[in-house]
Scaffold this active site. Structure first.
Site, short mmCIF file in Angstrom:
data_model
loop_
_atom_site.label_atom_id
_atom_site.label_comp_id
_atom_site.label_asym_id
_atom_site.label_seq_id
_atom_site.Cartn_x
_atom_site.Cartn_y
_atom_site.Cartn_z
N THR A 176 -2.56 -0.12 -4.64
CA THR A 176 -3.02 1.15 -4.10
C THR A 176 -4.40 1.56 -4.60
O THR A 176 -4.84 1.11 -5.66
CB THR A 176 -2.00 2.26 -4.47
OG1 THR A 176 -2.46 3.53 -4.02
CG2 THR A 176 -1.79 2.31 -5.98
N ASP A 219 -2.15 -0.61 5.95
CA ASP A 219 -2.47 0.07 7.20
C ASP A 219 -3.96 0.32 7.40
O ASP A 219 -4.37 0.68 8.51
CB ASP A 219 -1.75 1.42 7.26
CG ASP A 219 -2.37 2.45 6.32
OD1 ASP A 219 -2.88 3.46 6.80
OD2 ASP A 219 -2.35 2.23 5.09
N ASN A 227 -9.09 -0.86 3.50
CA ASN A 227 -9.05 -1.35 2.12
C ASN A 227 -7.88 -2.30 1.88
O ASN A 227 -7.77 -2.92 0.82
CB ASN A 227 -9.03 -0.20 1.12
CG ASN A 227 -7.81 0.70 1.24
OD1 ASN A 227 -7.20 0.80 2.31
ND2 ASN A 227 -7.44 1.35 0.17
N ASP A 268 0.87 -1.17 0.00
CA ASP A 268 0.00 0.00 0.00
C ASP A 268 0.91 1.23 0.00
O ASP A 268 2.09 1.14 0.39
CB ASP A 268 -0.88 -0.02 1.26
CG ASP A 268 -1.61 1.28 1.48
OD1 ASP A 268 -2.39 1.68 0.59
OD2 ASP A 268 -1.38 1.90 2.54
N LYS A 271 -8.20 -5.03 -3.56
CA LYS A 271 -6.75 -5.25 -3.66
C LYS A 271 -6.46 -6.76 -3.73
O LYS A 271 -5.52 -7.18 -4.40
CB LYS A 271 -6.04 -4.61 -2.48
CG LYS A 271 -6.02 -3.09 -2.54
CD LYS A 271 -5.15 -2.50 -1.44
CE LYS A 271 -5.08 -0.99 -1.55
NZ LYS A 271 -4.18 -0.38 -0.55
#
Length: 271
Positions: free
Chosen positions: A43, A220, A223, A9, A197
């Site tokens: 991302t 983190d 998502n 990410d 993702k």
């Protein structure tokens, strides 16, 4: 575990609190690339918002890949599309109407990284996103765009207090057509129902013949949870949300304190 792919990410993971990549992270990524490990930025950002980081990390060519728009688009660094899953025009119009009817500010993103909205008072979050992603903002209603206009995602944006009352309702309203995720306090993002993702990493790893237990992922936020559930080694940053930490197999140090390098030393390089 032999690590063959590492997924990162970007915001608050790859980047520190100042929006920079730590030198320790650059060194670890360089070492991983030298070992033949696929390094994949995974991302919610569009491609235009990540190219500078790819250059900075030395991730180049047709044998390295990126997952953007929370998994909606997978492509090689040189631009070869592996897969693309978008919201069609009917879905886009339905999402815009819901935002108008409920007083939710929004922006939509196309597959060229452009931002669209017809909110007369453009929300500051949409402006920040366009700036961070090096994207243009187009003030257009759905009726001012082609009938076949498609988007990679629509994001309802605002302060936490604006979005909290609508999160569950939005998930219920659009569960038939969308994957809905709270990507942060200021974002409620809606994408094609088969996009996440995890789906992006799954499509890419299938193409590359890499198994989930050979993939390490850093994240983190909420998502990132789907990819945490998919990969063999899910690493959450210490600064991550409690929900994300609950799905991680390991919690490393923060994005400001060499968290990525420390976890890679432990699990990839065997230090």
């Amino acid at each position: 575990m032999t690590v063959k792919m590492i997924a990162f990410d970007i915001d608050d993971t790859l980047l520190n609190s100042d929006g920079k990549i730590l030198n320790s992270t650059k060194q670890a990524v360089t070492k991983a690339l030298a070992k033949g490990i696929k390094v994949v930025l995974c991302t919610g950002r569009p491609l235009a918002g990540v190219t500078s980081y790819l250059d900075e990390l030395g991730i180049i060519g047709d044998e390295q890949f990126i997952v953007t728009n929370n998994g909606a688009i997978i492509e090689s660094i040189s631009g070869h599309i592996v897969s693309k899953k978008v919201l069609d025009n009917a879905a886009y119009r339905r999402l815009v109407k819901y935002g108008h009817d409920n007083g939710l500010k929004y922006y939509a993103l196309d597959d060229d990284s452009n931002v669209y909205t017809d909110d007369r008072d453009i929300n500051r979050i949409a402006v920040i996103q366009a700036f961070e992603n090096r994207a243009g903002i187009y003030f257009r209603s759905p009726n001012e765009l082609p009938d076949d206009f498609e988007v990679t995602k629509v994001a309802y944006v605002g302060e936490k207090s604006d979005l909290d009352p609508y999160e569950d309702a939005v998930k219920s309203e659009f569960k038939d057509i969308c994957y809905v995720v709270r990507a942060g306090e200021w974002f409620l993002e809606l994408m094609h129902k088969n996009v996440s993702k995890a789906s992006g990493l799954q499509d890419l790893s299938t193409k590359l013949n890499i198994y989930p237990d050979e993939i390490m992922a850093f994240g983190d936020e909420q998502n990132d949870i789907p990819m945490f559930q998919f990969v063999g080694n899910a690493v959450c940053m210490e600064n991550g949300s409690d929900k994300a930490k609950g799905y991680a197999s390991y919690v490393t140090d923060s994005n400001d304190n060499d968290g990525i390098a420390k976890a890679m030393d432990k699990f990839v390089f065997g230090k």
